[in-house]
Design an enzyme around this catalytic site. Structure first.
Site: not given
Length: 499
Positions: A221, A464, A467
């Site tokens: 990702s 998160d 990312h």
């Protein structure tokens, strides 16, 4: 084999450059003065002569500067790079680079540049100098520079590369603007290597590089993060946005195994193939008809045949090797029919990367395909991990002192050693250290707009910090890719001119 040229597109608008040098006042000759005697006609005659002289000098200077930075002689050439990139006869100029007034010494560099000669009291760039460079000068500076050793510098004038909220192809997971993040200063940083400059990514120039080609990202990702960044950068440079679309009409980029954005005016695609490990996730028959999930360290991932003919490949892996059963290494790693009851994580990673390296050497034609590997992207969880309350929501500035950076990952040292032994050239985008400074640029609690009931009860628990918000740090990764593509083109052009 030489590739046929497609019809050349209309030339892109010229890249904005610095102002031409101002012209000093000249003087008319005595012969001209003697011809214009009448008091009414004198001002007009003098003005006409001065304008003609100024125009002549300006034209000479303009031709000089254009010739100093333009790419000349872009006819078709038969060297290796002709397989990668096509340039029309009216080609874009060499990207202009920025240089600080007093470039800092390498031993004075910290992660967040705050030199008085460059910044004002607000930490903003205040004394920028735009420098024109010939392609030879620029290439020489890049060849003698470590692009990955440098600083993050605030540049409100030139960044971000596209406005927050302007790109409809950013996943909710990375769209911090639409998810309500109140601050946006993290968008305004550019990467400044020590001892050289990199150009701001020009989307139209990159699309010309990619005309008729496939640019493919393969990995987890974090590579999807980078892929969506590239799609948005390139889309921002296209006038007719309706000619940029996902090939199968998808608008969610987290569930399927692959995606492809088409840039119709350039007949090129920017694609992503999901593969967390680059080797194959597997299932073995178990007792009572049950199946057991394993990771085949000796088999390349399933989609590999679909992208082995791409013109540019960017691989990554790393984050999934640090969590769950992969990190524990018990009963999960498999070679042939043998499942290891226990295997050291680094050894398992080495075996998997050996499988990837052998596949590259056996399947990739280096005359037709450029291969890149993007290094490990640092995470910044405080007080826990991604699933145990780790946080980064209060961070608003990059790390300023390199002593607080993490140790370089051992997995990346293993990969670097393997790449040195490959027969196929693999260009390493070593972004690990530069991303480690950027604790301020993760989605944190702004990773989604709609939370589950459990997430609403404890919003700070679900963050998160792996990312990156878009626009943001992955845009710089793509700028570094852009630099590598330009330098390889220039070198091939120089070799062609020598013959």
């Amino acid at each position: 084999m030489s590739m046929a040229k497609p019809p050349p597109p209309p030339p892109p608008p010229p890249t904005p450059t610095t102002e031409k040098p101002s012209l000093k006042n000249g003087s008319t000759s005595s012969s001209l003065s003697s011809l214009i005697r009448r008091s009414i006609a004198f001002p007009y005659g003098f003005g006409f002569a001065f304008a003609f002289l100024a125009f002549s000098i300006f034209s000479l200077l303009n031709n000089y500067y254009d010739s100093a930075i333009s790419f000349n002689n872009r006819s078709h050439f038969s060297t290796v790079f002709s397989h990668f990139f096509f340039f029309p006869s009216s080609s874009p100029q060499l990207p202009i680079t920025r240089s600080n007034t007093n470039p800092p010494r390498e031993d004075d560099i910290k992660g967040f540049q705050e030199e008085k000669t460059v910044m004002n009291n607000d930490g903003l760039l205040s004394n920028k100098q735009v420098k024109q460079q010939t392609k030879e000068e620029w290439l020489d500076s890049i060849d003698h520079c470590n692009l990955y050793n440098g600083s993050w510098v605030r540049d409100d004038d030139s960044y971000p590369l596209y406005e927050a909220g302007s790109c409809p192809h950013i996943d909710e997971q990375f769209n911090c603007f639409l998810n309500g993040r109140p601050d946006n200063k993290f968008e305004n940083f550019r990467w400044q290597p020590n001892g050289c400059n990199i150009p701001r990514l020009n989307g139209r120039e990159l699309l010309e590089l990619l005309r008729g080609k496939r640019l493919v990202y393969v990995g987890d990702s974090l590579n999807r993060n980078m892929w969506e960044s590239m799609v948005c950068i390139l889309r921002n440079s296209v006038e007719d946005k309706s000619k940029v679309f996902e090939a199968s009409g998808k608008n969610d980029f987290r569930s399927a195994g692959s995606y492809s954005f088409i840039f119709a005016d350039y007949n090129c695609s920017v694609e992503f193939f999901r593969s967390s490990f680059l080797v194959q996730e597997w299932e073995m028959a178990y007792t009572n008809g049950l199946k057991r999930a394993t990771l085949r360290l000796d088999v390349m991932e399933r989609s590999s045949d679909r992208y082995k003919s791409a013109n540019v490949l960017i691989f990554n892996t790393g984050h999934w090797w640090t969590r769950g059963r992969t990190a524990r290494g018990k009963g999960y790693f498999q070679e042939g029919s043998h499942i290891y009851s226990k295997l050291n994580l680094i050894e398992a990673f080495r075996k998997a990367m050996m499988t990837w390296a052998r596949w590259i050497d056996a399947n990739i034609d280096p005359v037709k395909t450029l291969v890149f590997f993007r290094g490990y992207s640092a995470a910044h969880f405080r007080g826990g991990q991604w699933n145990s309350g780790g946080k980064c929501d209060s961070e608003s500035e990059p790390i300023k002192n390199a002593t607080y950076l993490s140790e370089y990952p051992q997995k990346m040292r293993v990969l670097e050693g393997l790449m040195k032994g490959m027969k196929t050239p693999v260009f390493y985008l070593n972004i690990t250290r530069m991303t480690d400074y950027r604790k301020d640029a993760h989605p944190s609690i702004y990773r989604k707009l709609k939370f589950t009931e459990e997430e609403r009860r404890s919003p700070l628990r679900f963050q998160d910090c792996s990312h990156w918000c878009l626009p943001g740090v992955p845009d710089t990764w793509n700028e570094l890719l852009y630099v590598q593509l330009w330098t390889r083109y220039i070198k091939e052009q120089q070799q062609q001119q020598q013959h």
